[in-house]
Scaffold this motif. Structure first.
Motif, mmCIF file in Angstrom:
data_model
loop_
_atom_site.group_PDB
_atom_site.id
_atom_site.type_symbol
_atom_site.label_atom_id
_atom_site.label_comp_id
_atom_site.label_asym_id
_atom_site.label_seq_id
_atom_site.Cartn_x
_atom_site.Cartn_y
_atom_site.Cartn_z
ATOM 1 N N ALA A 33 5.374 16.350 -5.686
ATOM 2 C CA ALA A 33 5.667 14.936 -5.427
ATOM 3 C C ALA A 33 5.348 14.573 -3.982
ATOM 4 N N GLN A 34 5.690 15.463 -3.067
ATOM 5 C CA GLN A 34 5.392 15.216 -1.653
ATOM 6 C C GLN A 34 3.883 15.162 -1.390
ATOM 7 N N ALA A 35 3.144 16.054 -2.043
ATOM 8 C CA ALA A 35 1.712 16.173 -1.766
ATOM 9 C C ALA A 35 0.870 15.143 -2.493
ATOM 10 N N ARG A 36 1.334 14.717 -3.685
ATOM 11 C CA ARG A 36 0.475 13.896 -4.535
ATOM 12 C C ARG A 36 0.888 12.428 -4.605
ATOM 13 N N THR A 37 2.038 12.064 -4.042
ATOM 14 C CA THR A 37 2.439 10.659 -4.081
ATOM 15 C C THR A 37 2.834 10.202 -2.681
ATOM 16 N N ASP A 38 2.373 9.030 -2.315
ATOM 17 C CA ASP A 38 2.688 8.497 -0.985
ATOM 18 C C ASP A 38 4.174 8.188 -0.839
ATOM 19 N N ALA A 39 4.797 7.728 -1.923
ATOM 20 C CA ALA A 39 6.203 7.349 -1.846
ATOM 21 C C ALA A 39 7.072 8.553 -1.498
ATOM 22 N N PHE A 40 6.889 9.655 -2.213
ATOM 23 C CA PHE A 40 7.736 10.818 -1.938
ATOM 24 C C PHE A 40 7.302 11.560 -0.679
ATOM 25 N N ALA A 41 6.060 11.410 -0.265
ATOM 26 C CA ALA A 41 5.665 11.953 1.033
ATOM 27 C C ALA A 41 6.492 11.301 2.138
ATOM 28 N N GLU A 42 6.791 10.025 1.958
ATOM 29 C CA GLU A 42 7.603 9.307 2.938
ATOM 30 C C GLU A 42 9.094 9.545 2.723
ATOM 31 N N LEU A 43 9.554 9.421 1.477
ATOM 32 C CA LEU A 43 10.991 9.520 1.188
ATOM 33 C C LEU A 43 11.528 10.932 1.425
ATOM 34 N N LEU A 69 11.934 1.113 -6.395
ATOM 35 C CA LEU A 69 10.616 1.299 -6.993
ATOM 36 C C LEU A 69 9.917 -0.052 -7.146
ATOM 37 N N LEU A 70 10.660 -1.054 -7.621
ATOM 38 C CA LEU A 70 10.088 -2.387 -7.782
ATOM 39 C C LEU A 70 9.657 -2.970 -6.436
ATOM 40 N N GLU A 71 10.501 -2.823 -5.429
ATOM 41 C CA GLU A 71 10.163 -3.357 -4.099
ATOM 42 C C GLU A 71 8.887 -2.723 -3.562
ATOM 43 N N ARG A 72 8.731 -1.416 -3.739
ATOM 44 C CA ARG A 72 7.534 -0.739 -3.243
ATOM 45 C C ARG A 72 6.295 -1.166 -4.035
ATOM 46 N N GLN A 73 6.455 -1.358 -5.337
ATOM 47 C CA GLN A 73 5.318 -1.832 -6.116
ATOM 48 C C GLN A 73 4.911 -3.237 -5.672
ATOM 49 N N GLN A 74 5.892 -4.115 -5.483
ATOM 50 C CA GLN A 74 5.588 -5.481 -5.045
ATOM 51 C C GLN A 74 4.923 -5.476 -3.669
ATOM 52 N N ARG A 75 5.405 -4.641 -2.780
ATOM 53 C CA ARG A 75 4.828 -4.538 -1.442
ATOM 54 C C ARG A 75 3.377 -4.092 -1.510
ATOM 55 N N ASP A 76 3.106 -3.068 -2.291
ATOM 56 C CA ASP A 76 1.753 -2.525 -2.355
ATOM 57 C C ASP A 76 0.796 -3.458 -3.084
ATOM 58 N N ARG A 77 1.310 -4.199 -4.060
ATOM 59 C CA ARG A 77 0.445 -5.148 -4.745
ATOM 60 C C ARG A 77 0.052 -6.306 -3.830
ATOM 61 N N ALA A 78 0.913 -6.611 -2.870
ATOM 62 C CA ALA A 78 0.630 -7.700 -1.929
ATOM 63 C C ALA A 78 -0.259 -7.263 -0.778
ATOM 64 N N ASP A 79 -0.532 -5.962 -0.680
ATOM 65 C CA ASP A 79 -1.328 -5.414 0.415
ATOM 66 C C ASP A 79 -2.597 -4.789 -0.166
ATOM 67 N N PRO A 85 -0.839 -0.115 -7.501
ATOM 68 C CA PRO A 85 0.151 -0.936 -8.206
ATOM 69 C C PRO A 85 1.415 -0.184 -8.563
ATOM 70 N N PHE A 86 1.414 1.151 -8.416
ATOM 71 C CA PHE A 86 2.590 1.951 -8.753
ATOM 72 C C PHE A 86 3.519 2.179 -7.558
ATOM 73 N N GLY A 87 3.240 1.558 -6.429
ATOM 74 C CA GLY A 87 4.119 1.687 -5.279
ATOM 75 C C GLY A 87 4.121 3.060 -4.647
ATOM 76 N N GLY A 88 3.094 3.863 -4.918
ATOM 77 C CA GLY A 88 3.023 5.196 -4.325
ATOM 78 C C GLY A 88 3.759 6.260 -5.094
ATOM 79 N N PHE A 89 4.260 5.953 -6.307
ATOM 80 C CA PHE A 89 5.039 6.936 -7.062
ATOM 81 C C PHE A 89 4.211 7.714 -8.084
ATOM 82 N N SER A 90 3.031 7.214 -8.435
ATOM 83 C CA SER A 90 2.230 7.881 -9.453
ATOM 84 C C SER A 90 1.233 8.846 -8.826
ATOM 85 N N ALA A 91 1.052 9.993 -9.483
ATOM 86 C CA ALA A 91 0.054 10.967 -9.037
ATOM 87 C C ALA A 91 -1.266 10.778 -9.764
#
Length: 426
Positions: A33-43, A69-79, A85-91
């Motif tokens: 999770a740390q290596a393959r997803t941006d969200a868990f690399a940060e969290l 999870l929703l907030e991160r998806q919304q943030r990433d979709r706006a950027d 679109p998965f907010g950094g949670f999908s590998a």
């Protein structure tokens, strides 16, 4: 018990062997999770994945809730620069995204929240629940879960295929056409919501259409009270329920014992005090937090927002995994008091600062605009001045004044409620 009573040998392995296997797999999943997803690399920045090899170590990691999870998806979709679109949670993903391959389908749940489906057979692991409900190879299944936007239809169909069933993709609505299909195809069982199954059976009785071929059902998506189970049984249908989410897939499922829900073999489930990440003792009601071993969508300590509790002992069917009581309500008990939001996590913080307090429950009473807060606290022998110190801490944490009332240990209800809104709204 017959040789096909269990989906596989994992269901009856010794509990200690299962726990050892889950804990052995956990460090690798955290590292993935740390290596393959941006969200868990940060969290999980700074977390040594190798050391996360026990439930105690897992409990020190943060709980990730659907709102985040929703907030991160919304943030990433706006950027546009993030392209995720998965907010950094999908590998996994598709061409043009940060994760360029591996997703077979993508779904949208209310929020909207987007979920990926990977290429693994029975990706959502629903086969185990479907098998426990009595479905077998060669059965024709009438599936009335939605096949568009949300993943429910795909979840159930892929699970039924893994069991060896043929599926009629009924989807939602079109009651008359679905009833015609039941009469003409004569499916062996139904998969869908309990409410639509009842509609089909009532319509069949009204119109004289035979549904006698349907003798079993696997239900989800709604509450399934014992009274409705009995109603189905009186009409020749043995129905069982499953507990799954679009984020996690199967979490737990009902068996013929009808005594709680047995956990799936590929998840690690904790029951935590609402508003915190702190596990509660077995038997106490709390929020269901799940770590999935799915490498495509590797959610670590994902808070479902649902309340449940661990049941003692193994399932009478011989399945050795832990059982939970089923859905007991929602963990989000946020209340607005005098214009301020009060969260379960704030109540937990008040109690955390005073080790003498064992359990607590914030009761909000009165009428709107004339609220009264009382923090009921289980205390054995209260030291002098504890009530005043708790009241000061409550004001410091919530920015609101409230009273403190001591109650005997064990007297607060075991229902998972941290905030009770007892105000009158009429």
């Amino acid at each position: 018990m017959s040789s096909d009573a269990f989906y596989d040998a994992l269901e009856t392995r010794p509990a200690a062997l299962r726990e050892a296997a889950l804990m052995a797999a956990l460090p690798g999943r955290v590292a993935h999770a740390q290596a393959r997803t941006d969200a868990f690399a940060e969290l999980l920045r700074g977390v040594d994945a190798v050391a996360v090899n026990s439930r105690a170590a897992l409990a020190r990691l943060p709980v990730i809730r659907k709102g985040e999870l929703l907030e991160r998806q919304q943030r990433d979709r706006a950027d546009p620069s993030r392209q995720d679109p998965f907010g950094g949670f999908s590998a996994i993903g598709w061409r043009g995204l940060l994760r360029s391959h591996g997703a077979r389908r993508v779904f949208q749940s209310p929020g909207p929240i987007y979920e990926p489906e990977g290429e693994a057979a029975d990706y959502w692991r629903m086969a185990r629940a479907i098998h426990a409900a009595g479905f077998r190879r060669g059965d024709l299944v009438h599936c009335s879960f939605s096949y568009h936007l949300t993943p429910a239809g795909s979840m159930m169909e892929s699970g039924a295929h893994a069991v060896g069933c043929t599926v009629f993709a009924g989807g939602i609505g079109n009651t008359e056409l679905q009833l015609q299909a039941v009469a003409e195809l004569k499916p062996h069982g139904y998969i869908g919501t309990p409410s639509f199954l009842r509609i089909l059976l009532e319509k069949a009785a009204e119109t004289g259409v035979s549904t006698a071929s349907i003798t079993k059902a696997m239900l989800g998506g709604e509450a399934f009270p014992p009274s409705l189970r009995t109603w189905f049984q009186q009409r020749g249908v043995e129905a069982y329920q499953s507990y799954a989410t679009a984020d996690l897939g199967l979490i737990a499922y009902e068996t013929t014992a009808r005594d709680g829900l047995v956990l799936d073999e590929s998840v690690i489930v904790e029951i935590v005090r609402p508003g915190t990440g702190d596990p509660v003792p077995d038997g106490e009601v709390g929020e269901v937090v799940v770590t999935t071993l799915n490498p495509d969508y590797p959610l670590v300590r994902f808070g479902t927002g649902d309340l449940s509790a661990i049941l003692p002992g193994p399932c009478p069917t011989g399945r050795s995994n832990t059982r939970i009581r089923g859905w007991l309500g929602r963990a989000d008990q946020t209340a607005k008091v005098r214009g301020m939001f009060v969260h379960p996590g704030q109540v937990a913080e008040v109690l955390r600062r005073h080790p003498e307090a064992r359990r607590g429950r914030l009761v909000v009473e009165g009428e709107m605009a004339n609220d009264r807060m009382t923090l009921k606290v289980e205390v054995g022998q209260a030291p002098d001045g504890l009530a005043a110190r708790l009241a000061d801490t409550m004001r410091d944490v919530t920015k609101l004044r409230g009273e403190v009332q001591f109650v005997p240990p064990g007297s607060l209800p075991n229902d998972g409620q941290v905030i009770e809104d007892a105000r009158k709204y009429d």
